[in-house]
Design a protein around this motif. Structure first.
Motif, PDB file in Angstrom:
ATOM      1  N   SER A  21      -5.125  -7.512   0.472  1.00  0.00           N
ATOM      2  CA  SER A  21      -5.323  -7.843  -0.858  1.00  0.00           C
ATOM      3  C   SER A  21      -6.627  -7.475  -0.945  1.00  0.00           C
ATOM      4  CB  SER A  21      -4.707  -8.969  -0.088  1.00  0.00           C
ATOM      5  OG  SER A  21      -4.038  -9.030  -1.295  1.00  0.00           O
ATOM      6  N   SER A  22      -7.403  -7.309   0.080  1.00  0.00           N
ATOM      7  CA  SER A  22      -8.807  -7.088   0.723  1.00  0.00           C
ATOM      8  C   SER A  22      -9.009  -5.571   0.231  1.00  0.00           C
ATOM      9  CB  SER A  22      -9.592  -7.966   1.282  1.00  0.00           C
ATOM     10  OG  SER A  22     -11.218  -7.419   2.039  1.00  0.00           O
ATOM     11  N   LEU A  23      -8.082  -5.068   0.557  1.00  0.00           N
ATOM     12  CA  LEU A  23      -8.445  -3.523   0.591  1.00  0.00           C
ATOM     13  C   LEU A  23      -8.198  -3.036  -0.966  1.00  0.00           C
ATOM     14  CD1 LEU A  23      -8.851  -0.230   1.367  1.00  0.00           C
ATOM     15  CD2 LEU A  23      -6.171  -0.311   1.533  1.00  0.00           C
ATOM     16  N   LEU A  24      -7.153  -3.536  -1.807  1.00  0.00           N
ATOM     17  CA  LEU A  24      -6.897  -3.453  -3.253  1.00  0.00           C
ATOM     18  C   LEU A  24      -7.632  -3.713  -4.079  1.00  0.00           C
ATOM     19  CD1 LEU A  24      -3.086  -4.064  -3.130  1.00  0.00           C
ATOM     20  CD2 LEU A  24      -4.470  -1.678  -3.414  1.00  0.00           C
ATOM     21  N   THR A  56      -5.428  -5.227  -8.756  1.00  0.00           N
ATOM     22  CA  THR A  56      -4.327  -6.832  -9.070  1.00  0.00           C
ATOM     23  C   THR A  56      -3.102  -6.713  -9.248  1.00  0.00           C
ATOM     24  OG1 THR A  56      -5.252  -7.739 -11.156  1.00  0.00           O
ATOM     25  CG2 THR A  56      -7.100  -7.630  -9.888  1.00  0.00           C
ATOM     26  N   VAL A  57      -2.578  -6.220  -8.390  1.00  0.00           N
ATOM     27  CA  VAL A  57      -1.297  -6.563  -7.691  1.00  0.00           C
ATOM     28  C   VAL A  57      -0.627  -7.358  -6.316  1.00  0.00           C
ATOM     29  CG1 VAL A  57      -0.413  -3.775  -8.493  1.00  0.00           C
ATOM     30  CG2 VAL A  57      -1.012  -3.940  -6.369  1.00  0.00           C
ATOM     31  N   PRO A  58       0.423  -8.384  -6.602  1.00  0.00           N
ATOM     32  CA  PRO A  58       0.776  -8.739  -6.128  1.00  0.00           C
ATOM     33  C   PRO A  58       0.851  -7.958  -4.636  1.00  0.00           C
ATOM     34  CG  PRO A  58       2.056  -8.366  -7.584  1.00  0.00           C
ATOM     35  CD  PRO A  58       1.357  -7.821  -8.044  1.00  0.00           C
ATOM     36  N   VAL A  59       0.519  -9.372  -3.516  1.00  0.00           N
ATOM     37  CA  VAL A  59       0.925  -8.445  -2.140  1.00  0.00           C
ATOM     38  C   VAL A  59       2.243  -9.152  -1.361  1.00  0.00           C
ATOM     39  CG1 VAL A  59       0.087  -6.943  -0.367  1.00  0.00           C
ATOM     40  CG2 VAL A  59      -1.478  -7.266  -2.131  1.00  0.00           C
ATOM     41  N   THR A  60       3.198  -8.752  -1.260  1.00  0.00           N
ATOM     42  CA  THR A  60       4.235  -9.394  -0.465  1.00  0.00           C
ATOM     43  C   THR A  60       4.215  -8.771   0.983  1.00  0.00           C
ATOM     44  OG1 THR A  60       6.489  -8.868  -1.345  1.00  0.00           O
ATOM     45  CG2 THR A  60       4.758 -10.625  -2.162  1.00  0.00           C
ATOM     46  N   ALA A  61       5.660  -9.343   1.389  1.00  0.00           N
ATOM     47  CA  ALA A  61       5.892  -8.259   2.931  1.00  0.00           C
ATOM     48  C   ALA A  61       6.655  -7.111   2.458  1.00  0.00           C
ATOM     49  CB  ALA A  61       6.502  -9.724   4.320  1.00  0.00           C
ATOM     50  N   GLN A  62       7.615  -7.682   1.038  1.00  0.00           N
ATOM     51  CA  GLN A  62       8.346  -6.185   0.987  1.00  0.00           C
ATOM     52  C   GLN A  62       7.576  -5.317   0.361  1.00  0.00           C
ATOM     53  OE1 GLN A  62       8.943  -9.721   0.315  1.00  0.00           O
ATOM     54  NE2 GLN A  62      10.058  -9.883   2.354  1.00  0.00           N
ATOM     55  N   SER A  63       6.397  -5.519  -0.392  1.00  0.00           N
ATOM     56  CA  SER A  63       5.867  -4.243  -1.077  1.00  0.00           C
ATOM     57  C   SER A  63       5.189  -2.950  -0.029  1.00  0.00           C
ATOM     58  CB  SER A  63       4.016  -4.561  -0.831  1.00  0.00           C
ATOM     59  OG  SER A  63       4.466  -5.549  -1.720  1.00  0.00           O
ATOM     60  N   ARG A  64       5.929  -1.710  -0.967  1.00  0.00           N
ATOM     61  CA  ARG A  64       5.703  -0.729  -0.367  1.00  0.00           C
ATOM     62  C   ARG A  64       4.215   0.178  -0.551  1.00  0.00           C
ATOM     63  NH1 ARG A  64       9.603   1.215   1.739  1.00  0.00           N
ATOM     64  NH2 ARG A  64       9.817   3.548   1.005  1.00  0.00           N
ATOM     65  N   LEU A  65       3.772   0.204   0.842  1.00  0.00           N
ATOM     66  CA  LEU A  65       2.353   0.618   0.871  1.00  0.00           C
ATOM     67  C   LEU A  65       2.011   1.867  -0.343  1.00  0.00           C
ATOM     68  CD1 LEU A  65       1.772   0.471   4.192  1.00  0.00           C
ATOM     69  CD2 LEU A  65       1.099  -1.291   2.410  1.00  0.00           C
ATOM     70  N   TYR A  66       2.655   2.724  -0.805  1.00  0.00           N
ATOM     71  CA  TYR A  66       2.342   4.480  -1.240  1.00  0.00           C
ATOM     72  C   TYR A  66       2.223   4.448  -2.268  1.00  0.00           C
ATOM     73  CZ  TYR A  66       1.704   5.456   4.143  1.00  0.00           C
ATOM     74  OH  TYR A  66       1.058   4.502   5.267  1.00  0.00           O
ATOM     75  N   ALA A  67       2.222   4.906  -2.966  1.00  0.00           N
ATOM     76  CA  ALA A  67       2.562   5.854  -4.554  1.00  0.00           C
ATOM     77  C   ALA A  67       3.723   5.253  -5.574  1.00  0.00           C
ATOM     78  CB  ALA A  67       2.537   7.188  -4.610  1.00  0.00           C
ATOM     79  N   ASP A  68       4.676   4.877  -4.551  1.00  0.00           N
ATOM     80  CA  ASP A  68       5.772   3.617  -5.118  1.00  0.00           C
ATOM     81  C   ASP A  68       5.254   2.394  -5.025  1.00  0.00           C
ATOM     82  OD1 ASP A  68       6.260   4.149  -2.807  1.00  0.00           O
ATOM     83  OD2 ASP A  68       8.624   4.414  -3.507  1.00  0.00           O
ATOM     84  N   GLY A  69       4.566   1.690  -4.632  1.00  0.00           N
ATOM     85  CA  GLY A  69       4.884   0.974  -4.742  1.00  0.00           C
ATOM     86  C   GLY A  69       3.169   0.005  -4.339  1.00  0.00           C
ATOM     87  N   LEU A  70       2.033  -0.170  -3.630  1.00  0.00           N
ATOM     88  CA  LEU A  70       0.720  -0.230  -3.880  1.00  0.00           C
ATOM     89  C   LEU A  70      -0.390   0.733  -4.132  1.00  0.00           C
ATOM     90  CD1 LEU A  70       0.726  -2.748  -1.233  1.00  0.00           C
ATOM     91  CD2 LEU A  70       0.794  -2.711  -3.355  1.00  0.00           C
ATOM     92  N   GLY A  71       0.566   2.187  -4.173  1.00  0.00           N
ATOM     93  CA  GLY A  71      -0.276   2.913  -4.340  1.00  0.00           C
ATOM     94  C   GLY A  71      -1.504   3.636  -3.483  1.00  0.00           C
ATOM     95  N   LEU A  72      -1.082   3.356  -2.228  1.00  0.00           N
ATOM     96  CA  LEU A  72      -2.088   3.546  -1.315  1.00  0.00           C
ATOM     97  C   LEU A  72      -2.363   5.093  -1.298  1.00  0.00           C
ATOM     98  CD1 LEU A  72      -2.539   1.192   1.490  1.00  0.00           C
ATOM     99  CD2 LEU A  72      -3.844   1.491  -0.237  1.00  0.00           C
ATOM    100  N   ASP A  73      -3.475   6.165  -1.320  1.00  0.00           N
ATOM    101  CA  ASP A  73      -3.399   7.866  -1.061  1.00  0.00           C
ATOM    102  C   ASP A  73      -3.858   7.472   0.752  1.00  0.00           C
ATOM    103  OD1 ASP A  73      -5.959   6.624  -0.847  1.00  0.00           O
ATOM    104  OD2 ASP A  73      -6.568   8.420  -2.831  1.00  0.00           O
ATOM    105  N   SER A  74      -3.880   9.078   0.742  1.00  0.00           N
ATOM    106  CA  SER A  74      -4.605   8.884   2.373  1.00  0.00           C
ATOM    107  C   SER A  74      -5.685   8.299   2.683  1.00  0.00           C
ATOM    108  CB  SER A  74      -5.045  10.571   2.775  1.00  0.00           C
ATOM    109  OG  SER A  74      -5.581  11.282   1.697  1.00  0.00           O
ATOM    110  N   LEU A  75      -6.393   8.191   1.928  1.00  0.00           N
ATOM    111  CA  LEU A  75      -7.820   7.987   2.440  1.00  0.00           C
ATOM    112  C   LEU A  75      -8.177   6.026   1.710  1.00  0.00           C
ATOM    113  CD1 LEU A  75     -11.198   7.748   2.113  1.00  0.00           C
ATOM    114  CD2 LEU A  75     -11.077   7.487  -0.779  1.00  0.00           C
ATOM    115  N   GLY A  76      -6.889   5.764   1.514  1.00  0.00           N
ATOM    116  CA  GLY A  76      -6.690   4.716   1.100  1.00  0.00           C
ATOM    117  C   GLY A  76      -5.552   3.968   2.743  1.00  0.00           C
TER     118      GLY A  76
END
Length: 81
Positions: free
Chosen positions: A12-15, A21-41
């Motif tokens: 959540s701090s990284l985001l 401001t997306v909710p983060v849960t244990a089921q959250s996917r990290l990359y494009a189809d979820g929280l949207g992290l890329d290689s830098l993220g």
């Protein structure tokens, strides 16, 4: 604080750095189809997890795809170094 709560706090701090401001849960996917992290993220997350826990899955050859996979990584005892 539980491992899951700490991992979610780190993510959540990284985001927040990216003004996401997306909710983060244990089921959250990290990359494009979820929280949207890329290689830098992912690299930033690796560093933040290392700072919070003293080790991180990426440096140990694990590429987690979800928050739950990161939590399981930290709930499993570390092998010999």
């Amino acid at each position: 604080m539980s491992v899951e709560a700490r991992v979610i706090e780190v993510i959540s701090s990284l985001l927040a750095r990216y003004a996401r401001t997306v909710p983060v849960t244990a089921q959250s996917r990290l990359y494009a189809d979820g929280l949207g992290l890329d290689s830098l993220g992912a690299a930033e997350l690796s560093t933040m997890l290392e700072m919070a826990f003293g080790r991180d899955p990426y440096s140990e050859g694990v590429i987690p795809r979800s928050v739950e996979e990161i939590v399981r990584f930290y709930e499993t005892p570390a092998g010999p170094r």
